[in-house]
Scaffold this active site. Structure first.
Site, PDB file in Angstrom:
ATOM      1  CE  LYS A 122      -4.338   0.214   2.423  1.00  0.00           C
ATOM      2  NZ  LYS A 122      -4.953   0.127   3.753  1.00  0.00           N
TER       3      LYS A 122
HETATM    4  C1  E4P Z   1      -8.491   0.791   3.938  1.00  0.00           C
HETATM    5  O1  E4P Z   1      -7.602   0.155   3.446  1.00  0.00           O
HETATM    6  C2  E4P Z   1      -8.376   1.481   5.228  1.00  0.00           C
HETATM    7  O2  E4P Z   1      -7.610   0.660   6.069  1.00  0.00           O
HETATM    8  C3  E4P Z   1      -9.682   1.690   5.917  1.00  0.00           C
HETATM    9  O3  E4P Z   1     -10.770   1.278   5.151  1.00  0.00           O
HETATM   10  C4  E4P Z   1      -9.837   3.000   6.594  1.00  0.00           C
HETATM   11  O4  E4P Z   1     -11.093   3.045   7.225  1.00  0.00           O
HETATM   12  P1  E4P Z   1     -11.488   4.121   8.344  1.00  0.00           P
HETATM   13  O5  E4P Z   1     -11.791   5.416   7.647  1.00  0.00           O
HETATM   14  O6  E4P Z   1     -12.703   3.562   8.993  1.00  0.00           O
HETATM   15  O7  E4P Z   1     -10.307   4.248   9.264  1.00  0.00           O
END
Ligand code: E4P
Length: 235
Positions: free
Chosen positions: A83
């Site tokens: 990522k």
């Molecule tokens: C995606 O890869 C993120 O880890 C995640 O969906 C972030 O979600 P949040 O906005 O609930 O922290």
């Protein structure tokens, strides 16, 4: 649409796998930090728990650092997806990693123009955060519709991974729009299963079943039926 669990918690991952419910995992530095475990062993265990793509986030701010981390992550398991954030440095890293055939999930996407650039840089997944947009009174799902249109118009193969999912309606909307994947916390996955009519319906069925005399309600077939040859069974 594929369903990923947005979690680094092994107990949650194991439970979701046992339901046959998940196709992959996404994590981020906040989720990993919550577990309080050593990073690489945890990463390896996640990969061994779920048979599907596992996104792990780089923590460098510059492309060079992201590429170096990404290369190390990718050596750990074939299912690793690296990522990188949707910054200029993140795009540079995405380009370099994808040129080396390392799959990248470009994360923290909040606009269609960002998603266009992620696809051009060679992202394997792009992660638009719908919940965080909704939080600031912008329409998260409208962003998914825009990205879907743009990617379809130009034949980009980058997969749309709907992230920051907060409730089942996000999941259903993502599926209606033709998103490739929705990633969600365990609480949302549980909420997808639940329906009050399922619970009350099951209660009623089981209560009615209790009315049968004990002698009639064995759920094991009597020997005469169990022994029937295969040919006499209905297809
Ligand atoms: C995606 O890869 C993120 O880890 C995640 O969906 C972030 O979600 P949040 O906005 O609930 O922290």
């Amino acid at each position: 649409m594929k369903i990923f669990l947005d979690s680094a918690n092994l107990a949650e991952l194991r439970e979701a796998v046992s339901w046959g419910a998940i196709d992959g995992v996404t994590t981020n530095p906040s989720l990993v930090a919550k577990e309080g475990k050593e990073f690489f062993p945890l990463l390896k265990e996640i990969c061994e728990t779920v048979d599907g793509p596992v996104s792990m986030e780089t923590v460098s701010r510059d492309a060079e650092g992201m590429v170096a981390e990404g290369v190390e992550f990718s050596k750990l398991h074939p299912n690793i997806i690296v990522k990188c954030p949707l910054t200029k440095e993140g795009l540079k890293a995405t380009r370099q990693l994808s040129q080396r055939k390392i799959r990248v999930n470009v994360t923290l996407c909040f606009s269609a123009s960002q998603a266009l650039l992620a696809a051009k840089a060679g992202a394997f997944f792009v992660s638009p955060f719908v919940g965080r947009l909704d939080d600031i009174s912008q329409d998260g799902m409208a962003l998914i519709a825009d990205i879907k249109t743009i990617y379809t118009n130009y034949g980009f193969t980058t997969q749309i991974l709907v992230a920051s999912v907060r409730h089942p309606l996000h999941v259903v909307a993502a599926a209606r729009l033709g998103a490739d994947i929705a990633t969600m916390p365990f609480s949302v996955l549980e909420a997808l299963v639940k329906h009050p009519l399922t619970d009350s319906g099951l209660e009623r069925f089981l209560k009615d079943w209790e009315k049968l005399p004990a002698s009639a309600k064995s759920t094991k077939p009597p020997a005469s039926l169990a022994a029937r040859p295969a040919a006499s069974r209905r297809p």
